[in-house]
Each structure stands twice: as C-alpha cells, then as structure tokens.
Scaffold this motif. Structure first.
Motif, PDB file in Angstrom:
ATOM      1  N   LYS A  34     -29.810 -54.476  12.749  1.00 34.29           N
ATOM      2  CA  LYS A  34     -28.548 -54.074  12.139  1.00 34.29           C
ATOM      3  C   LYS A  34     -27.502 -55.169  12.286  1.00 34.29           C
ATOM      4  O   LYS A  34     -26.759 -55.474  11.338  1.00 34.29           O
ATOM      5  CB  LYS A  34     -28.066 -52.752  12.749  1.00 34.29           C
ATOM      6  N   ASN A  35     -27.440 -55.784  13.456  1.00 32.12           N
ATOM      7  CA  ASN A  35     -26.473 -56.868  13.658  1.00 32.12           C
ATOM      8  C   ASN A  35     -26.810 -58.080  12.791  1.00 32.12           C
ATOM      9  O   ASN A  35     -25.915 -58.748  12.261  1.00 32.12           O
ATOM     10  CB  ASN A  35     -26.433 -57.271  15.130  1.00 32.12           C
ATOM     11  N   LEU A  38     -25.464 -57.386   9.378  1.00 28.20           N
ATOM     12  CA  LEU A  38     -24.008 -57.511   9.329  1.00 28.20           C
ATOM     13  C   LEU A  38     -23.585 -58.974   9.263  1.00 28.20           C
ATOM     14  O   LEU A  38     -22.707 -59.354   8.477  1.00 28.20           O
ATOM     15  CB  LEU A  38     -23.383 -56.840  10.557  1.00 28.20           C
ATOM     16  N   LEU A  39     -24.212 -59.806  10.086  1.00 25.19           N
ATOM     17  CA  LEU A  39     -23.861 -61.226  10.100  1.00 25.19           C
ATOM     18  C   LEU A  39     -24.297 -61.920   8.817  1.00 25.19           C
ATOM     19  O   LEU A  39     -23.605 -62.814   8.313  1.00 25.19           O
ATOM     20  CB  LEU A  39     -24.482 -61.898  11.323  1.00 25.19           C
ATOM     21  N   ARG A  91     -18.125 -59.189  11.640  1.00 28.10           N
ATOM     22  CA  ARG A  91     -18.569 -59.823  12.887  1.00 28.10           C
ATOM     23  C   ARG A  91     -18.114 -59.025  14.108  1.00 28.10           C
ATOM     24  O   ARG A  91     -18.822 -58.971  15.119  1.00 28.10           O
ATOM     25  CB  ARG A  91     -18.066 -61.267  12.932  1.00 28.10           C
ATOM     26  N   ALA A  94     -20.465 -56.141  14.457  1.00 31.50           N
ATOM     27  CA  ALA A  94     -21.727 -56.614  15.038  1.00 31.50           C
ATOM     28  C   ALA A  94     -21.627 -56.750  16.553  1.00 31.50           C
ATOM     29  O   ALA A  94     -22.620 -56.557  17.268  1.00 31.50           O
ATOM     30  CB  ALA A  94     -22.126 -57.950  14.415  1.00 31.50           C
ATOM     31  N   SER A 141     -20.295 -51.700   6.550  1.00 32.18           N
ATOM     32  CA  SER A 141     -20.536 -52.205   7.911  1.00 32.18           C
ATOM     33  C   SER A 141     -20.641 -51.078   8.923  1.00 32.18           C
ATOM     34  O   SER A 141     -21.532 -51.069   9.779  1.00 32.18           O
ATOM     35  CB  SER A 141     -19.436 -53.184   8.317  1.00 32.18           C
ATOM     36  N   LYS A 145     -24.091 -50.052  10.931  1.00 33.97           N
ATOM     37  CA  LYS A 145     -24.196 -50.155  12.397  1.00 33.97           C
ATOM     38  C   LYS A 145     -24.465 -48.793  13.035  1.00 33.97           C
ATOM     39  O   LYS A 145     -25.150 -48.704  14.063  1.00 33.97           O
ATOM     40  CB  LYS A 145     -22.904 -50.764  12.963  1.00 33.97           C
TER      41      LYS A 145
END
Length: 423
Positions: A34-35, A38-39, A91, A94, A141, A145
C-alpha cells in the motif's frame, strides 16, 4: 459514452462489481504494498504536473464561461503549489501507521476463551464531491491505506482535472502490483450516476459526500447506503474578556479571510461586552483591508457604524464569502448558548487566557472540533496530522470531525479458543 439512464445504471453497477472484487484484494494487501502504491502515485503526479495544470485550465475556462463565482473557481483551481500539497499528503499518509489488522483489548474470559477486537476496512467507499480536484487524491490515498476500494464521483466542473489525476493514480496502483479498480473515477458527468451510486448497498458500504448543502441533503435523504457527512460549516470564534487581544486579532482575521469558500472559515464572531469597544474597531480596520462586509447586532452597529444590521437568518448562515456576522455577548455563558443554538457542530473556537474557562468551553460546546486560541482553519485532516481527510463528519456515530484512516475502518471481534465448547 454514457447517454441514458439505463446505460448509467449499467455502468455504475459495473463499477460497483469491479470495486467489490478489488476491495478483497486491497483488504489483504501488505502495508509495504500500500505504501509503495502511495509513493508511486506521488511520483506520477510529480511527473505529470504540467499535464494536470493544463487539464485544470480546461475546467477553469469552462467554469468562467458558465459563470462560476470566485469561491467556486478557487476550489476548482489546481496550481503547482496545490500539486505539491497533494504529493506531500500522499507521502505523509504513507508514513502513517497502518490501522488494518491492529488488535486491541485481548483478554481471557471465565469460560477460557480469549476475546479481542481487530481493525478492518469498511469495504467499498463511494465519495461524491464538488469542485475540488485535490479530493480525488485525498480520497484515493486514505481509502488505499485503510484497505478500502473506492468509487469517486467528482463534479462535472472538474472532470478534466479528475481524469488527469485518475490516470496518475492508476499508474501508481499498477506499479505496486495492485488492480486499477481499487480506485475508480466515474467517467460520466450524468447526474443519474449519483443516484445509482447511493442506492447500491450490495456493492457500496458507505457514502461520503463533500459539497454544498443541497447535495448533502439530497444524498442523506435518498441514500440506501450509510452516509458520513456534515451539512453546514457555521463556525464561531468567541473572544473572551480575558483574551490576549493581539492573539485574538490574528486568529479572527485568519479564521475569516484566509479562505472564504471553505467549511472551516469563521462565519460568526462573538465578542465579550467588556472588550467590544476596544476590540471591534481594530478588527473592522483589518477586515476593511479585505473588503469583508460586517453584519452586526444592535451593539455591534453602535460600535461600528459601518456595519449592516444583522437579521435572525445571519446567525444560521454559512456565507462562504467575504461576509461576517458579529454579535456582542454578555459573557461566556451567552457565547456558549449562542454557539450551541446556531452552530452546525463543525468547528468552534474560543480565545482566552483563562484556563478554567477554556476547559468549560471545551466541555460544553457540542461540536466535532473545539479549539482554544487557534484559528478554525486548522479543522482539517492534514493539519490534524491525518495526512489528509476524506471529509468532516458532524455525526455522532462512528466517525466525527476530520475523517482520516481510522474513520474509514471498523472493528470485528476475534475469539481464540482451544477446543472450547459452551456449557
């Protein structure tokens, strides 16, 4: 191209089916995955900044041609600074702890079983919003997450901007190995899409509307899916007779004039009678710099001859414009009474150096955010350290205030036994 109601309905069912399937994938995705998504979305936005601004200019031009007012155009605009804010929000999300899978309150019961609670996604979230293209990024986002799939239906006035942002989101999801259907942006601007989205409980678990009062009232009335919402942002600042007036001046100026067309802007200023003669003329000078129209009670109009007499409706109006209602009150009790009568329970603030009064204000004002010595403009998920927000809730069940990651989750009971049977 979707051209009639039946086709809209079929199209929305297709989105719902794909979202439901994708929700099962994202619900079990690792925090790392997931992170990474996002990034990757942040990188895609950064690389497509020029395209995003160009797409937004198409929306702004159409908005100007269609007579959108300055506040709406402000909400609609995507600037390089705004894109940088979207990227930072991604970010920051994340970096936030992943709530999914967290277990709390595990305990042994007399029967010998062990019982606790685990935090889980809601499933599929439908977000309906107007104007602000940044909501597309914020919603994506936070849903991502928190392990949810989402269907995003932005306003027709921001369709080009939302499509450009959606392309970046898809690239980020695919780069992390997640299905693009985790985040779907409704492509049609037909209003029938909203009616379909809010009446698909088999595919959608919760609806979050972000927009004008009319939109939210309609969704609350017609939805067959649970709704997380707030209607108005009638926010107050009360300046106590024990306030530091320099602080009060800065707070009251910022709360009203930082941005007009937002739900956390101050709409009513309440001032203690004992300081009104000193404080209000200073504020009137500051507001004159921004051409803010002042509407006041009888005492306010006596102190500020240029103010317009306020009517009863002014105390319950969300202006979203350069207009401010002002009322002189006898004491803090009168201020609290006014707030609890007219507030929309969004955000209300007090300026005072008296700690005891501040504690009372916090306890007795029934709003989703209550502040002491701070501008109401801080009532925002990003400013609260949530990374972003998917909306603000003034409801009292499930989520309240800015809705971030935890507000997009639920809990289920988990039980461990070792061959236990009930006696």
């Amino acid at each position: 191209m979707v051209v009639d109601t039946q086709q809209v309905s079929q199209y929305m069912v297709s989105l719902g089916q794909r979202a439901r399937t994708a929700s099962r994938v994202i619900a079990k995705a690792s925090t790392w995955t997931k992170n990474a998504a996002l990034l990757a979305i942040a990188d895609a936005l950064e690389g497509a900044a020029a395209e995003l601004v160009a797409a937004n200019e198409l929306d702004l031009a159409a908005g100007r041609d269609n007579g959108l007012d300055a506040a709406m155009l402000d909400r609609l605009a995507v600037t390089p600074k705004g894109i940088a804010g979207m990227i930072e929000g991604l970010r920051q999300v994340a970096r936030l702890p992943d709530p999914i899978g967290a277990i709390r309150d595990m305990r042994f019961l007399p029967s010998g079983i062990q019982v606790g609670r685990m935090r889980v996604p809601l499933g599929v979230i439908g977000i309906i919003y107007e104007s602000r293209p940044n909501v597309t990024v914020e919603a994506a986002s936070l849903c991502l997450k928190s392990g949810n799939a989402c269907i995003l239906r932005g306003g027709s006035e921001s369709i080009h901007s939302n499509r450009a942002i959606a392309a970046c989101v898809r690239r980020g999801l695919e780069a992390a190995g997640l299905p693009a259907e985790v985040v779907q942006v409704v492509e049609t601007t037909d209003r029938a899409a909203v009616g379909a989205l809010i009446t698909m409980p088999e595919y959608v678990d919760v609806i979050i509307p972000r927009g004008g009062k009319g939109l939210i009232e309609r969704i609350s009335r017609d939805a067959r899916v649970p709704v997380i919402k707030h209607l108005d942002g009638i926010c107050h600042v009360y300046v106590d007779d024990r306030a530091d007036l320099a602080k009060a001046e800065a707070i009251c100026f910022n709360a009203k004039t930082h941005r007009y067309g937002v739900c956390n802007a101050m709409e009513t200023l309440l001032v203690h009678r004992d300081i009104a003669e000193r404080f209000l003329p200073r504020m009137a000078e500051r507001y004159a710099e921004k051409q803010v129209e002042l509407r006041g009670c009888i005492e306010t109009c006596r102190i500020l001859p240029g103010a317009i007499a306020a009517g009863e409706e002014d105390w319950s109006t969300e202006y979203l414009a350069a207009i401010l209602a002002i009322r002189v009150v006898d004491d803090m009790d009168a201020a609290i009474e006014h707030i609890n009568r007219y507030s929309s329970q969004h955000t209300d603030a007090m300026v005072s150096e008296d700690y005891t009064r501040a504690r009372r204000f916090i306890a007795e004002v029934d709003s989703s955010s209550v502040m002491i010595n701070a501008s109401t403009r801080f009532a925002d998920g990003f400013e609260y350290g949530l990374g972003a927000e998917i909306g603000i809730s003034t409801d009292k069940i499930h989520a309240r205030g800015p809705v971030g990651l935890e507000g997009l989750t639920s809990e289920k009971y988990i039980v461990f036994g070792d061959g236990h049977v009930r006696q």
